[in-house]
Scaffold this active site. Structure first.
Site, PDB file in Angstrom:
ATOM      1  N   ARG A   1      43.491  -8.690 -18.595  1.00 27.01           N
ATOM      2  CA  ARG A   1      44.017  -7.371 -18.251  1.00 27.01           C
ATOM      3  C   ARG A   1      44.699  -7.433 -16.877  1.00 27.01           C
ATOM      4  NH1 ARG A   1      42.845  -2.878 -21.720  1.00 27.01           N
ATOM      5  NH2 ARG A   1      43.865  -1.704 -20.080  1.00 27.01           N
TER       6      ARG A   1
ATOM      7  N   LYS B   1      42.343  -8.567 -10.011  1.00 31.19           N
ATOM      8  CA  LYS B   1      42.536  -9.880 -10.637  1.00 31.19           C
ATOM      9  C   LYS B   1      43.717 -10.636 -10.014  1.00 31.19           C
ATOM     10  CE  LYS B   1      40.584  -8.466 -15.148  1.00 31.19           C
ATOM     11  NZ  LYS B   1      39.598  -9.491 -15.571  1.00 31.19           N
TER      12      LYS B   1
END
Ligand code: PLP
Length: 842
Positions: A562, A567
Site C-alpha cells: 500500500r 512506508k
C-alpha cells in the site's frame, strides 16, 4: 452416526474422479449443465467456471466430512474474526492442495486450453486492503494445513478493494465488481440466516422472580445470510470453512408499508439494509469514523457470535462452556464490539448474571494489535455509537465502571492513570477507545513482531501492560509458503524439491538443508537461472501490458505494498532522482543497471499518497525517455497491485524495499514473501525486518537508517529537515529537481504539497535517513556486480527463512493463546487424490 458419504460409489465417479478422462468428462458436463454452453459458443470465463466447478466437486467430500467430524467430535474451535480476508484466487490454490494441478493441466491441454490462461481468468475476491487481510488469508490456510478446527468469520462485501487504473500518472479508482460473473467457490446458506438489530432504545423490567432485565427495542432488523467457502489444507483432508455474512432485508417487502401503498418506501428500506455489506472501506492503517463502517463491524460480529451459540446448541453443549468450546481471535480492533455483544447475548438473551457472563467473555477473546500509528487507533464517538447500539453502550459503561474500580485498587490515587486507561476518552467529545475495550475484554493481547510487541508494552498499551502483564505476548507474523512459493514460484519450488525433497512445504525450517549446496556451483547456476527465468516472465508481462522493454539482467528493485507516507515510497523516489542526476552529470558513469518497480494502491481520500503515485509516474516518464540513461535506469509503476499480481512480482525481485520509518511498520509480511523467493532486503530496523535480518544473517541484508529509539530521540531533540537539505548537496539537488518542475512539465506547484511536507514537517524522517539510504543503495549496486556472491546471499535468504511460515505463527497461537488441538479428518480412500504431484509444471 451414518457416514454422509456413501461407500458404494464408483471409484471414477464423474463428480469426484481424478483421472484425465474423468476430469474432461466432468468439465464438459459442467460447461453444459451449469454454464449452459457448448464449446463453440463458450467464453474463456465459461471454461474457467466449468473448471472451477469441476475442482469444487472434488473438494466437497473433504469439506462435508470435515464438517461432520467437527460436529460429532465437538472439538475446541478457533473462530478467527476479521473484517478483511484478502484471499487471492482460489483455483490454483485448490488444485495444488488437492494434488490435481498437473493432471488438470493435462486434461485442459487435451482440449487445447491453457491452464495458465484459465487461472488468469479468475477475478480474485479483494475483500481486504493489504497486509492485515492477507494475514487472515494466510492464517486460515495454515489452520487447515495443520488440521486445526477453525472457522474464519468475515464480511461478504459486494464490492471489494477498488481496481486501480493509472490515468495521466494519477490513480483512478474503479469499483470492483468481483461477483459479476458469479462466484463458484461459495455456497450460500439462506437456511442458516440470522437477525441483527440496530438502533432504537432499551427498556428495563423486572420479571416474576424479581430479576432485573434489559430489553433492546431496535429501530431496524437486518438479516445476515452466510456464504461459505471451503478452505482446504495442503494435502490434508481438513477443509475448514470461511463464513462470510451478507446483509439482506428481513422480508423482500415491508408488508405494512406496502399495504399503505408506500411501495417505494419499502423497497428503499430493503436497499438500505443491504448497504451494510455493500463495500469495503478502502483505508489501510487509518480509520474513518463512519457509522456504516461501525454497522458493518457489528453486523458480522453479531452474526458470528449467534452462529457459534447456535452450533453449541445443535451439539447439546451448554453455553456455560462457551469459552471452552471457542477461542475467538480479534484481528485488530475491527471486531472488538464482540466483547459487548457476547455480554449482551449472555445477559439479555440467555439470562446469565453479570459475573458469569464476564468470566466467560474474558476467557473467550484474544486480541491482536496491528499498528502503533495513532490515526489507525479506532475510536467511536459516544453519540454515534449509542444511536446504533444503545444497549452495547450501557454494557460498555458498566464494563468500564468495574474495570476502573479494579485499576483504582491496583493503583490507588492515580487519577491520570484512570483517565488514560478509561475505555471512554473524556478529554473532549467523548469517544469509545476500541483498543482499551479489547484489552479489558481479552485474556491475551499480542503484537505481530518482536519490536512491535515491545513498543506496545512501552508506549501505546503501557498502562495495560502494567495492569495485566500476563496477558501480553508476541506472535510474529508469517505467510503461507504454499501460495507464495509452490504456487507462485514453481521453478524455485521444483529446484528446492529436487535437492531436499518436498517436506519443506509443510516444514519450512527444512529449507536449511539448502545451505549444504551453497558452494555447489551447479546448484548456484540453477538457482540463478530460476531467478533469471522468472524475471524474464515479468519482463514479458510488462512488455505485453505496458509496452515497455526492461532488461532481465538489470537489478530488479521492487517496492510493492500500500502507498503510505510511513512506508516511504518517496524515499525510494529520491534515490532514483539521485541516480538520474549522477548519470546526467556524468553520462559515462559506470552504474549497475536497475529496474525500479512499484506497485500499490493509495486510499482514495489520502491526497499525499496519491501525489506520491503521480510523482513516481512523472519520474518514470522522464527517466524512461531520456537517451542519456541508455536503458541503465527504468522506472515502472505497475497498476492494480493485488494478490494475483503479488504472486507474479515477489518471485521476480532481486531487491526488496522495506524502508519504513523505524517503529512504524508493525510487522510487514511483504518482506517475508520477497525473502522467501530469494530477494535480498534493503531495510530499516523495523517490524519483522529485524527478525528476518537476525535469521538470514546481517551480512545477507542491507541495513540502513535510524533505529526506532533514535527516531524518538531525534524528534524529541527538535528535528529540523532543513538542516539535512542545506548540508547535503545530492539531497538538495534531488529535491530541487522536483520543485523546479523538472518532472512536471515546468509546473513548480504540482508536487509542492509533498515537498512542503518533507521540508517543514517530515514526520517520517526521510531527510534524516536519506544519506544512509543512498549509501546503502550504492552498496547494493556494488554487491550485485559480484553475481556469484549475490546468488549465495540470495540462497541463504531462502534457506533461513523458515521461521516466517504462517505455520509457525499458527503453532505459536495454538500453544500460547488458543490451546486447541489438531483433529485429523478421515475420508474414504477413493476420494483421495494422487498426491506426489507437488511439482507444479509451468
Ligand atoms: C503481502 C501483501 C501485502 C502486505 O505487504 P507489506 O509489504 O507487508 O505492506 C499487501 N498487499 C498484498 C496484495 C499482499 O500480498
Amino acid at each position: 452416526m451414518v457416514s454422509i458419504v456413501p461407500n458404494n460409489i464408483q471409484i471414477e465417479d464423474d463428480r469426484t474422479g481424478i483421472n484425465v478422462e474423468t476430469l474432461k468428462r466432468a468439465f464438459l458436463d459442467n460447461l453444459f449443465y451449469i454454464q449452459a454452453k457448448f464449446p463453440k459458443i463458450s467464453t474463456k470465463n465459461d471454461y474457467y467456471m466449468a473448471l472451477a466447478y469441476t475442482v469444487r466437486d472434488r473438494l466437497l467430500n473433504r469439506w462435508l466430512q470435515t464438517t461432520q467430524t467437527y460436529l460429532e467430535k465437538a472439538p475446541r474451535t478457533v473462530a478467527y474474526l476479521s473484517a478483511e480476508f484478502l484471499m487471492g484466487p482460489h483455483l490454483g490454490n485448490n488444485l495444488m492442495n488437492l494434488g490435481l494441478y498437473n493432471v488438470v493441466k493435462q486434461a485442459m491441454e487435451e482440449f487445447g486450453l491453457g491452464l495458465t490462461d484459465l487461472l488468469e481468468q479468475e477475478e480474485e475476491p479483494g475483500l481486504g486492503n493489504g497486509g492485515l487481510g492477507r494475514l487472515a488469508a494466510c492464517y486460515i490456510d495454515s489452520l487447515a494445513t495443520l488440521e486445526i478446527p477453525a472457522i474464519g468469520y468475515g464480511i461478504r462485501y459486494e464490492y471489494g478493494i477498488f481496481d486501480q487504473e493509472i490515468k495521466n500518472g494519477w490513480q483512478v479508482e474503479i469499483t470492483d465488481k468481483w461477483l459479476r460473473y458469479g462466484n463458484p467457490w461459495e455456497v450460500p446458506r439462506p437456511e442458516a440466516e440470522l437477525e441483527v438489530k440496530f438502533g432504537g432504545h432499551t427498556e428495563n423490567y423486572t420479571d416474576e422472580h424479581g430479576r432485573y432485565h434489559v430489553q433492546w427495542i431496535p429501530f431496524k432488523v437486518v438479516k445476515g445470510v452466510p456464504y461459505d467457502t471451503p478452505i482446504l489444507g495442503f494435502q490434508t483432508n481438513n477443509a475448514n470453512t470461511l463464513r462470510l455474512w451478507k446483509a439482506e432485508a428481513p422480508e423482500s417487502f415491508d408488508f405494512e408499508a406496502f399495504n399503505k401503498g408506500d411501495y417505494f418506501g419499502s423497497v428503499q428500506e430493503k436497499s438500505e439494509c443491504e448497504n451494510i455489506t455493500k463495500v469495503l472501506y478502502p483505508n489501510d492503517d487509518s480509520y474513518q469514523g463512519k457509522q456504516l463502517r461501525l454497522e458493518q463491524q457489528f453486523f458480522f460480529v453479531s452474526c458470528s457470535l449467534q452462529d457459534m451459540i447456535r452450533m453449541m446448541k445443535a451439539q447439546n453443549l451448554t453455553l456455560e462452556r462457551f469459552h471452552e468450546h471457542f477461542a475467538i481471535q480479534l484481528n485488530d480492533t475491527h471486531p472488538t464490539i464482540a466483547v459487548a455483544e457476547l455480554m449482551r447475548l449472555l445477559l439479555d438473551e440467555h439470562q446469565f448474571d453479570w459475573d458469569k457472563a464476564w468470566n466467560i467473555t474474558t476467557k473467550t477473546f484474544a486480541y491482536t494489535n496491528h499498528t502503533l500509528l495513532p490515526e489507525a487507533l479506532e475510536r467511536w464517538s459516544i453519540n454515534m455509537f449509542g444511536s446504533s447500539f444503545p444497549r452495547h453502550l450501557q454494557i460498555i459503561y458498566e464494563i468500564n465502571l468495574r474495570f476502573l474500580d479494579e485499576v483504582r485498587i491496583k493503583f490507588p490515587d492515580d487519577g491520570n492513570r484512570l483517565r488514560r486507561m478509561s475505555i471512554i476518552d473524556e478529554s473532549g467529545e467523548r469517544y469509545i477507545r476500541m483498543a482499551h475495550l479489547a484489552c479489558v475484554g481479552s485474556f491475551a493481547i499480542n503484537g505481530v513482531a518482536e519490536l512491535h510487541s515491545e513498543l506496545l508494552k512501552k508506549t501505546t498499551l503501557h498502562d495495560f501492560y502494567e495492569m495485566y502483564p500476563e496477558k501480553f505476548t508476541n506472535v510474529t507474523n508469517g505467510v503461507t509458503p504454499r501460495r507464495f512459493m509452490v504456487l507462485s514460484n514453481p521453478r524455485l519450488a521444483n529446484l528446492i524439491t529436487k535437492k531436499i525433497g518436498d517436506s519443506w512445504v509443510t516444514n519450512l525450517d527444512e529449507l536449511r538443508k539448502l545451505e549444504t549446496f551453497l558452494y555447489d556451483s551447479d546448484f548456484c547456476k540453477e538457482f540463478h537461472q530460476v531467478k533469471q527465468d522468472v524475471k524474464q516472465d515479468l519482463a514479458n508481462y510488462i512488455r505485453t501490458n505496458y509496452n515497455i522493454t526492461i532488461d532481465p539482467n538489470s537489478l530488479f528493485d521492487i517496492q510493492a505494498k500500500r502507498i503510505h507516507e510511513y512506508k516511504r515510497q518517496h524515499l525510494n523516489a529520491l534515490y532514483i532522482i539521485t541516480l538520474y542526476n549522477r548519470i546526467k552529470a556524468n553520462p559515462n558513469l559506470d552504474v549497475t543497471p536497475r529496474t525500479f518497480l512499484f506497485g500499490g494502491k493509495a486510499a482514495p481520500g489520502y491526497y499525499m499518497a496519491k501525489l506520491i503515485i503521480k510523482l513516481i509516474n512523472s519520474i518514470a516518464d522522464v527517466v524512461n525517455h531520456d537517451p542519456d540513461m541508455r536503458d541503465r535506469l527504468k522506472v515502472i509503476f505497475l497498476k492494480d497491485y493485488n494478490v494475483k499480481f503479488a504472486q507474479r512480482v515477489y518471485p521476480a525481485a532481486d531487491l526488496s524495499e522495506q524502508i519504513s520509518t523505524a517503529g512504524k511498520e508493525a510487522s510487514g509480511t511483504g518482506n517475508m514473501k520477497f525473502s522467501m523467493n530469494g530477494a535480498l532486503t534493503i531495510g530499516t530496523l523495523d517490524g519483522a525486518n529485524i527478525e528476518i535480518r537476525e535469521v538470514v544473517g546481517e551480512e545477507n541484508f542491507f541495513l540502513f537508517g535510524l533505529t526506532a529509539e533514535e527516531v524518538l530521540q531525534k524528534k524529541a531533540a527538535g528535528y529540523n529537515p532543513w538542516d539535512y537539505y542545506n548540508s547535503n548537496p545530492e539531497l538538495k539537488l534531488a529535491i530541487d529537481r522536483i520543485s523546479s518542475g523538472f518532472f512536471s512539465h515546468g509546473d513548480p506547484n504540482l508536487f509542492k504539497p509533498l515537498l512542503d511536507s518533507l521540508l517543514y514537517r517530515d514526520q517520517y524522517l526521510l531527510l534524516a535517513d536519506y544519506q544512509s539510504y543512498i549509501e546503502c543503495q550504492d552498496r547494493v549496486s556494488q554487491a550485485y556486480r559480484d553475481r556469484e556472491q549475490w546468488i549465495r546471499m540470495s540462497i541463504l535468504n531462502v534457506a533461513r527463512i523458515g521461521k516466517f511460515s504462517s505455520d509457525r505463527s499458527i503453532r505459536d497461537y495454538v500453544q500460547n493463546i488458543w490451546k486447541v488441538s489438531a483433529l485429523k479428518v478421515e475420508v474414504p480412500e477413493y476420494s483421495q487424490s494422487t498426491n506426489g504431484d507437488l511439482k507444479l509444471s509451468y
